[in-house]
Design a protein around this motif. Structure first.
Motif, PDB file in Angstrom:
ATOM      1  N   SER A   6      -1.723  12.893   2.038  1.00 23.55           N
ATOM      2  CA  SER A   6      -3.284  12.964   2.153  1.00 23.55           C
ATOM      3  C   SER A   6      -3.749  11.966   3.125  1.00 23.55           C
ATOM      4  CB  SER A   6      -3.944  12.695   0.727  1.00 23.55           C
ATOM      5  OG  SER A   6      -3.696  11.472   0.149  1.00 23.55           O
ATOM      6  N   ARG A   7      -2.926  11.007   3.378  1.00 24.35           N
ATOM      7  CA  ARG A   7      -3.117   9.766   4.354  1.00 24.35           C
ATOM      8  C   ARG A   7      -3.879   8.698   3.826  1.00 24.35           C
ATOM      9  NH1 ARG A   7      -4.429  14.284   8.405  1.00 24.35           N
ATOM     10  NH2 ARG A   7      -6.640  13.475   8.178  1.00 24.35           N
ATOM     11  N   GLN A   8      -4.585   8.874   2.574  1.00 25.64           N
ATOM     12  CA  GLN A   8      -5.255   7.685   2.062  1.00 25.64           C
ATOM     13  C   GLN A   8      -4.376   6.649   1.813  1.00 25.64           C
ATOM     14  OE1 GLN A   8      -7.265   8.561  -1.533  1.00 25.64           O
ATOM     15  NE2 GLN A   8      -9.045   7.154  -1.149  1.00 25.64           N
ATOM     16  N   TYR A  25     -14.246  -1.343   8.399  1.00 24.76           N
ATOM     17  CA  TYR A  25     -13.199  -1.411   9.434  1.00 24.76           C
ATOM     18  C   TYR A  25     -12.902  -0.078   9.905  1.00 24.76           C
ATOM     19  CZ  TYR A  25     -12.321  -5.510   6.184  1.00 24.76           C
ATOM     20  OH  TYR A  25     -12.553  -6.669   5.423  1.00 24.76           O
ATOM     21  N   TYR A  38      -9.108   1.402  11.595  1.00 29.24           N
ATOM     22  CA  TYR A  38      -7.680   1.095  11.884  1.00 29.24           C
ATOM     23  C   TYR A  38      -7.366   2.369  12.884  1.00 29.24           C
ATOM     24  CZ  TYR A  38      -7.216  -2.743   8.588  1.00 29.24           C
ATOM     25  OH  TYR A  38      -7.335  -3.969   8.153  1.00 29.24           O
ATOM     26  N   LEU A  53      -8.132   5.524  10.607  1.00 31.51           N
ATOM     27  CA  LEU A  53      -8.614   5.185   9.286  1.00 31.51           C
ATOM     28  C   LEU A  53      -9.755   4.531   9.163  1.00 31.51           C
ATOM     29  CD1 LEU A  53      -4.906   4.395   8.109  1.00 31.51           C
ATOM     30  CD2 LEU A  53      -6.322   6.327   7.316  1.00 31.51           C
ATOM     31  N   TYR A  89       0.707  -1.227   0.012  1.00 33.54           N
ATOM     32  CA  TYR A  89      -0.055   0.031  -0.107  1.00 33.54           C
ATOM     33  C   TYR A  89       0.739   1.129   0.140  1.00 33.54           C
ATOM     34  CZ  TYR A  89      -4.490  -2.258   0.803  1.00 33.54           C
ATOM     35  OH  TYR A  89      -5.544  -3.186   0.755  1.00 33.54           O
ATOM     36  N   LEU A 107      -9.352  -3.587   0.471  1.00 32.82           N
ATOM     37  CA  LEU A 107      -9.809  -2.570   1.042  1.00 32.82           C
ATOM     38  C   LEU A 107      -9.997  -1.283   0.353  1.00 32.82           C
ATOM     39  CD1 LEU A 107      -7.997  -3.297   4.517  1.00 32.82           C
ATOM     40  CD2 LEU A 107     -10.433  -3.785   3.683  1.00 32.82           C
ATOM     41  N   PHE A 122      -9.467   2.872   1.393  1.00 28.25           N
ATOM     42  CA  PHE A 122      -9.345   3.511   2.830  1.00 28.25           C
ATOM     43  C   PHE A 122     -10.085   4.884   2.318  1.00 28.25           C
ATOM     44  CE2 PHE A 122      -6.726   1.202   5.837  1.00 28.25           C
ATOM     45  CZ  PHE A 122      -6.441   0.108   4.791  1.00 28.25           C
ATOM     46  N   GLY A 123     -10.479   5.587   3.561  1.00 29.35           N
ATOM     47  CA  GLY A 123     -10.579   7.123   3.486  1.00 29.35           C
ATOM     48  C   GLY A 123      -9.355   7.755   4.033  1.00 29.35           C
ATOM     49  N   ASN A 124      -9.524   9.040   4.095  1.00 33.69           N
ATOM     50  CA  ASN A 124      -8.388  10.003   4.312  1.00 33.69           C
ATOM     51  C   ASN A 124      -7.813  10.078   5.974  1.00 33.69           C
ATOM     52  OD1 ASN A 124      -7.937  10.624   1.590  1.00 33.69           O
ATOM     53  ND2 ASN A 124      -9.179  12.322   1.720  1.00 33.69           N
ATOM     54  N   GLY A 125      -8.765   9.630   6.553  1.00 33.21           N
ATOM     55  CA  GLY A 125      -8.388   9.398   8.054  1.00 33.21           C
ATOM     56  C   GLY A 125      -8.921  10.753   8.848  1.00 33.21           C
TER      57      GLY A 125
END
Lengths: 115, 117
Positions: free
Chosen positions: A42-44, B33, B35, B91, A37, B106, B108-111
């Motif tokens: 942006s943290r995504q 989920y 995290y 996250l 990953y 998965l 993911f969003g930007n948290g």
């Protein structure tokens, strides 16, 4: 315990060159899956590439490829023709038994691509 | 398709205060989920929902953390009371479910970056 180890906290590479990020894992399972990953500022978390353990052939996705050494429990990521947009944290991850459950992540490698 | 939505983006609170995070998964994704990603580490699973049921909450500190997904769509994660060590990025991720994460990866969003002072 299931573990994923990334031994390179930081790496840098010149634009257009090739870089390899290391990952080792520990499992007694025969059926498992491995992932890389990318996490930009942006943290995504973005899926880069995935590998099924029972497949001998190394996965490739455009400029990204893996070197999967099952006996050595090694799963390295090679980025060819590095681009500035590749600058990010890269996480190796694994999941066992084909479940939808707990994806185990390594601590990550911070990659900087320099112009 | 719209991605996983999370809010707020940032939150600063003092220790012992309460905080809540919201997540809206990708439409049609049955599995959700949460995290926790502490600085310098990879994400660690806190809780997994399948529709509105909990599949795995073994790593959720239940004395202070709670999560719900009442209608099987969006979800809320709450911390009450917060401790300094809860400072992290939270996250949210979702997947179609029903298959392995290899076939149903998965998203993911930007948290939410939480700072506890």
């Amino acid at each position: 315990a299931q573990t994923v180890t990334q031994s390179q906290p930081e790496m840098s590479v010149q634009e257009a060159e090739t870089v390899t990020l290391s990952c080792t894992y520990d499992t007694s399972e025969s059926n498992y899956y491995l992932f890389w990953y990318k996490q930009p500022p942006s943290r995504q978390m973005i899926l880069v590439i995935r590998q099924e353990a029972y497949k001998q052939q190394n996965a490739t996705e455009n400029r990204f490829s893996v070197n999967f050494q099952k006996a050595a429990k090694s799963f390295s990521l090679k980025i060819s023709d590095s681009q500035l947009g590749d600058t990010a944290m890269y996480f190796c991850a694994s999941i066992y038994g084909g479940s939808q459950g707990n994806l185990i992540f390594g601590k990550g490698t911070k990659l900087s691509v320099k112009p | 398709e719209a991605g996983v939505a999370q809010s707020p983006r940032y939150k600063i609170i003092e220790k012992r205060q309460s905080v809540a995070f919201w997540c809206n998964p990708i439409s049609g994704h049955a599995t959700l989920y949460w995290y926790q990603q502490i600085l310098g580490q990879g994400p660690k699973l806190l809780i997994q929902f399948q529709n509105n049921g909990v599949v795995d909450d073994s790593q959720l500190p239940k004395d202070r953390f709670s999560a719900e997904r009442l209608k099987g769509v969006d979800s809320t994660l709450k911390i009450q009371p917060a401790k300094l060590e809860d400072s992290a990025v939270y996250l949210c991720a979702s997947s179609l479910g029903g298959r392995s994460l290899y076939n149903s990866p998965l998203h993911f969003g930007n948290g939410t970056r939480l700072t506890v002072t």
